[in-house]
Design a protein around this motif. Sequence first.
Motif, PDB file in Angstrom:
ATOM      1  N   LYS A   1      -8.766   6.843   0.301  1.00 23.47           N
ATOM      2  CA  LYS A   1     -10.100   6.254   0.455  1.00 23.47           C
ATOM      3  C   LYS A   1     -10.144   4.845  -0.126  1.00 23.47           C
ATOM      4  CE  LYS A   1     -12.609  10.661   0.375  1.00 23.47           C
ATOM      5  NZ  LYS A   1     -13.548  11.512  -0.397  1.00 23.47           N
ATOM      6  N   ALA A   2      -9.475   4.640  -1.245  1.00 19.66           N
ATOM      7  CA  ALA A   2      -9.450   3.317  -1.868  1.00 19.66           C
ATOM      8  C   ALA A   2      -8.767   2.307  -0.945  1.00 19.66           C
ATOM      9  CB  ALA A   2      -8.722   3.383  -3.202  1.00 19.66           C
ATOM     10  N   LEU A   3      -7.635   2.692  -0.348  1.00 20.88           N
ATOM     11  CA  LEU A   3      -6.914   1.775   0.533  1.00 20.88           C
ATOM     12  C   LEU A   3      -7.673   1.505   1.829  1.00 20.88           C
ATOM     13  CD1 LEU A   3      -3.258   3.070   0.053  1.00 20.88           C
ATOM     14  CD2 LEU A   3      -4.126   0.836  -0.573  1.00 20.88           C
ATOM     15  N   ARG A   4      -8.490   2.490   2.277  1.00 21.04           N
ATOM     16  CA  ARG A   4      -9.261   2.286   3.504  1.00 21.04           C
ATOM     17  C   ARG A   4     -10.294   1.190   3.371  1.00 21.04           C
ATOM     18  NH1 ARG A   4      -9.242   7.748   4.532  1.00 21.04           N
ATOM     19  NH2 ARG A   4     -11.327   8.092   3.662  1.00 21.04           N
ATOM     20  N   SER A   5     -10.699   0.885   2.128  1.00 20.81           N
ATOM     21  CA  SER A   5     -11.754  -0.109   1.914  1.00 20.81           C
ATOM     22  C   SER A   5     -11.243  -1.546   2.049  1.00 20.81           C
ATOM     23  CB  SER A   5     -12.372   0.078   0.525  1.00 20.81           C
ATOM     24  OG  SER A   5     -11.430  -0.215  -0.491  1.00 20.81           O
ATOM     25  N   ILE A   6      -9.922  -1.739   2.124  1.00 24.26           N
ATOM     26  CA  ILE A   6      -9.359  -3.085   2.288  1.00 24.26           C
ATOM     27  C   ILE A   6      -9.216  -3.356   3.787  1.00 24.26           C
ATOM     28  CG2 ILE A   6      -7.570  -4.682   1.526  1.00 24.26           C
ATOM     29  CD1 ILE A   6      -6.646  -2.585  -0.452  1.00 24.26           C
ATOM     30  N   ARG A   7     -10.034  -4.236   4.287  1.00 23.40           N
ATOM     31  CA  ARG A   7     -10.088  -4.436   5.737  1.00 23.40           C
ATOM     32  C   ARG A   7      -9.204  -5.590   6.216  1.00 23.40           C
ATOM     33  NH1 ARG A   7     -14.086  -1.375   7.841  1.00 23.40           N
ATOM     34  NH2 ARG A   7     -15.633  -0.560   6.394  1.00 23.40           N
ATOM     35  N   GLY A   8      -8.951  -6.601   5.396  1.00 22.89           N
ATOM     36  CA  GLY A   8      -8.224  -7.777   5.844  1.00 22.89           C
ATOM     37  C   GLY A   8      -6.778  -7.809   5.406  1.00 22.89           C
ATOM     38  N   LEU A   9      -6.216  -6.685   4.991  1.00 22.81           N
ATOM     39  CA  LEU A   9      -4.862  -6.632   4.445  1.00 22.81           C
ATOM     40  C   LEU A   9      -3.822  -6.964   5.521  1.00 22.81           C
ATOM     41  CD1 LEU A   9      -3.801  -5.970   1.600  1.00 22.81           C
ATOM     42  CD2 LEU A   9      -3.264  -3.681   2.441  1.00 22.81           C
ATOM     43  N   LYS A  10      -2.901  -7.889   5.177  1.00 25.82           N
ATOM     44  CA  LYS A  10      -1.854  -8.285   6.105  1.00 25.82           C
ATOM     45  C   LYS A  10      -0.484  -7.740   5.713  1.00 25.82           C
ATOM     46  CE  LYS A  10      -4.015 -12.588   7.657  1.00 25.82           C
ATOM     47  NZ  LYS A  10      -3.852 -14.058   7.782  1.00 25.82           N
ATOM     48  N   SER A  11      -0.240  -7.587   4.410  1.00 24.18           N
ATOM     49  CA  SER A  11       1.056  -7.102   3.934  1.00 24.18           C
ATOM     50  C   SER A  11       0.856  -5.969   2.938  1.00 24.18           C
ATOM     51  CB  SER A  11       1.841  -8.250   3.279  1.00 24.18           C
ATOM     52  OG  SER A  11       3.052  -7.778   2.724  1.00 24.18           O
ATOM     53  N   LEU A  12       1.514  -4.839   3.184  1.00 24.46           N
ATOM     54  CA  LEU A  12       1.381  -3.672   2.305  1.00 24.46           C
ATOM     55  C   LEU A  12       2.768  -3.107   2.008  1.00 24.46           C
ATOM     56  CD1 LEU A  12      -0.294  -1.463   0.864  1.00 24.46           C
ATOM     57  CD2 LEU A  12      -0.374  -0.238   3.060  1.00 24.46           C
ATOM     58  N   ASP A  13       3.050  -2.914   0.721  1.00 22.40           N
ATOM     59  CA  ASP A  13       4.308  -2.315   0.285  1.00 22.40           C
ATOM     60  C   ASP A  13       4.006  -1.049  -0.505  1.00 22.40           C
ATOM     61  OD1 ASP A  13       6.803  -1.626  -0.645  1.00 22.40           O
ATOM     62  OD2 ASP A  13       7.352  -3.649  -1.285  1.00 22.40           O
ATOM     63  N   ILE A  14       4.325   0.113   0.079  1.00 16.80           N
ATOM     64  CA  ILE A  14       4.108   1.401  -0.605  1.00 16.80           C
ATOM     65  C   ILE A  14       5.456   2.131  -0.749  1.00 16.80           C
ATOM     66  CG2 ILE A  14       1.670   1.756  -0.073  1.00 16.80           C
ATOM     67  CD1 ILE A  14       2.493   3.302   2.407  1.00 16.80           C
ATOM     68  N   SER A  15       6.513   1.356  -0.979  1.00 16.97           N
ATOM     69  CA  SER A  15       7.855   1.928  -1.144  1.00 16.97           C
ATOM     70  C   SER A  15       7.973   2.720  -2.440  1.00 16.97           C
ATOM     71  CB  SER A  15       8.900   0.798  -1.153  1.00 16.97           C
ATOM     72  OG  SER A  15       8.814  -0.006  -0.007  1.00 16.97           O
ATOM     73  N   MET A  16       8.947   3.623  -2.475  1.00 16.06           N
ATOM     74  CA  MET A  16       9.317   4.361  -3.695  1.00 16.06           C
ATOM     75  C   MET A  16       8.124   5.061  -4.347  1.00 16.06           C
ATOM     76  SD  MET A  16      12.582   3.496  -3.998  1.00 16.06           S
ATOM     77  CE  MET A  16      13.721   2.163  -3.566  1.00 16.06           C
ATOM     78  N   ASN A  17       7.390   5.817  -3.530  1.00 17.29           N
ATOM     79  CA  ASN A  17       6.252   6.571  -4.062  1.00 17.29           C
ATOM     80  C   ASN A  17       6.342   8.065  -3.752  1.00 17.29           C
ATOM     81  OD1 ASN A  17       3.857   4.995  -5.382  1.00 17.29           O
ATOM     82  ND2 ASN A  17       4.607   3.641  -3.763  1.00 17.29           N
ATOM     83  N   GLY A  18       7.467   8.472  -3.149  1.00 14.27           N
ATOM     84  CA  GLY A  18       7.632   9.883  -2.808  1.00 14.27           C
ATOM     85  C   GLY A  18       6.643  10.379  -1.774  1.00 14.27           C
ATOM     86  N   LEU A  19       6.190   9.505  -0.885  1.00 18.83           N
ATOM     87  CA  LEU A  19       5.130   9.847   0.065  1.00 18.83           C
ATOM     88  C   LEU A  19       5.651  10.705   1.213  1.00 18.83           C
ATOM     89  CD1 LEU A  19       3.359   6.373   0.297  1.00 18.83           C
ATOM     90  CD2 LEU A  19       2.716   8.334  -1.118  1.00 18.83           C
ATOM     91  N   SER A  20       4.831  11.699   1.595  1.00 19.38           N
ATOM     92  CA  SER A  20       5.143  12.564   2.725  1.00 19.38           C
ATOM     93  C   SER A  20       4.595  11.951   4.013  1.00 19.38           C
ATOM     94  CB  SER A  20       4.528  13.945   2.512  1.00 19.38           C
ATOM     95  OG  SER A  20       3.106  13.841   2.487  1.00 19.38           O
ATOM     96  N   ASP A  21       4.885  12.591   5.143  1.00 18.80           N
ATOM     97  CA  ASP A  21       4.396  12.104   6.440  1.00 18.80           C
ATOM     98  C   ASP A  21       2.873  12.022   6.463  1.00 18.80           C
ATOM     99  OD1 ASP A  21       7.058  12.258   7.063  1.00 18.80           O
ATOM    100  OD2 ASP A  21       6.895  14.137   8.175  1.00 18.80           O
ATOM    101  N   ASP A  22       2.194  13.074   5.987  1.00  9.92           N
ATOM    102  CA  ASP A  22       0.723  13.118   6.019  1.00  9.92           C
ATOM    103  C   ASP A  22       0.117  12.065   5.107  1.00  9.92           C
ATOM    104  OD1 ASP A  22       0.841  15.235   7.782  1.00  9.92           O
ATOM    105  OD2 ASP A  22       0.774  16.753   6.194  1.00  9.92           O
TER     106      ASP A  22
END
Length: 650
Positions: A114-135
């Motif tokens: 929900k927090a990330l959804r509030s950023i509307r103008g984001l051009k570059s996002l790095d979410i590496s090395m967080n153990g994230l699943s497909d969902d």
Amino acid sequence: MVRHMFSNLLLLWSISHDLYITGLTYHEPKERSWNNQNLHSVPLDLDVRLRRLDLSNNFIRQLHTLALPYLEQLDLSSNQLDLISEGAFENLARLEELNLSRNALNNDVGSNGKALRSIRGLKSLDISMNGLSDDAVELYLRNKSSLDQLKMTGNALTRLSHNLFKESKGLRAITIDDNQISVIEQGTFEPLSQLEMLNLAKNNLAHICDFKLHQVKYLNLSRNSVEFFVTREDDQLYKLETLDLSHNKLLYFPIVPKINGLRYLHLQNNMIGALNSEAAMVSEANALYRDITREKTVTKNNLHSVWRLMPLIYIDLSYNHFRSFPLETLSRLLSLETLNFSFNCLQNITWNIRNDSESGHHRQLFFPSLKYLDLQSNGLGYISPLFLKALPQIQTLNLQDNSVQPCDSTDQSTQQIDLNTSCVVFGQLRTLKHLNLKENNIKMLHPNTFLNTSLVSLNLARNPHMVMHGDALEGVQETLESLIISENSMTRSDLSLPCMPALTQLNISNNHLDEMPSSLSCSPLREIDIRNNHFASLNHSLILALSLHLNLMYISGNYFNCCDSKWLIILHEAMIKLPDVSDAVCFASDGNITMSGYLKNPSVNCLFHTKAQEIHFGTMIIIILFVAVISTVFIIITRKVCCRQRSFIV
């Protein structure tokens, strides 16, 4: 509602107050780094004018509301972040770059999403090395229509669905390397019309059955388990320029798009060539293509037909299983400039070309653009003269760690006739500038070995049984700029060099030399390496001549005479760099000292030696005088005795 309005009014008052006090404008770029400060929370006194904020390498676990209306770049990488408040980014209206890599965002996925959804103008996002699943990744990528670059390295993705990027169709660069992806659903990347760079390295992909990404320019599929790469032949333009399929399990050359811009192809560390003959490999690749695409035309050679159209300038085929050189396939690459064929299983390069169906003669194949050819570590003993003739533009040839024997110059005139010669005539390679023959167990360098070439650099190192004829370098002495003859067990009598007026680099280290060739006086040497030989001294006049151009010299590993080191004083005064002078030693009558120690006070180190010589010389004079006096006295006495005897007789 009232509370929200009040907070906004308070923020506006704070901004206007700062403007009134400082007189600064908000167009002025401003940044602040709190990198590696052992922070456990975001500092409270952040300047609202900040445009770039670096909070990386700390211990921040939770992120709450940030009131930074002008912030454009935020780096929160390498923290312990696992919870982002729902409204943490609401006041970051200008945020374009967000780095959340190396955190723990696999926890509290709902709140973080929900927090990330509030950023509307984001051009570059790095979410590496967080153990994230497909969902979790699907949730984090919602409402990201402006996203241009996305990095998801080192997570736990296993499958890429067609819904993953449906709200991020403006993506230009995607990096999803080092995950566990084994399945990519059809339609995952195809709708991304702006996509140019896709990195899927270090995953579990096994097959690329029908490549359809027309828009992609750079594709990295290295370090997967890819066994084949097939593209259905069509008339659409593919923009692909770089394809990396290295470190996979390929058995065949890839069948790439028919109309493409491919310039760089990485195929190193695969299993290509394991099927022995080139004909068998091509035949099976075509059969595989027909099986996948269900094409019924049996006679068409799909592999060669698309390779002929490739504008490829670079291909890396090192560390594969080739036992024969794929002449017919590679000769179709008319733009090819660089070919790395090192670390394969070649023992010879024969001219195994099918005869022309009409004339019955060998077809003429050429590599018209090839300039750099690397054949290192293949076990090569034979290279067909016809293959060398097919390299009209070759400039660099690396034959290190093979068993190549250069031909006698007398063989050059008969080379076109004798195609079964077991040696190599380098004189055919008229454009050749750089040749590496290191570690070939060369027995003999005959006169005029490199005649008719244009050699600029030559490496003959580690050929310990090599006999070098005095005229071996005849024909290239005017062009040669770099020469390496190290580790060849050479003595003074083995090394005869002509005058080389272009030579600037010379390496004669690790031999048994005790004297430098006097012919070097006509070379403008800038670098010279004489390490690990038997030098006790160096010719003063030669060193004086070399010092006019010399910049760098290696001298350690010899046993120099401290009291015959005028050459060292010349180098020192000419400010020639001697990087290993502290490791070099010389001997004097009272023991060994380092050359750097000798240079601090040369006269003292040889003082004892000089005194000893003076004492020895003085002693010799005294002895000679003593012997002369005794002899004179003896003669006088003898004469007197003789005279008395004569007087007595009379």
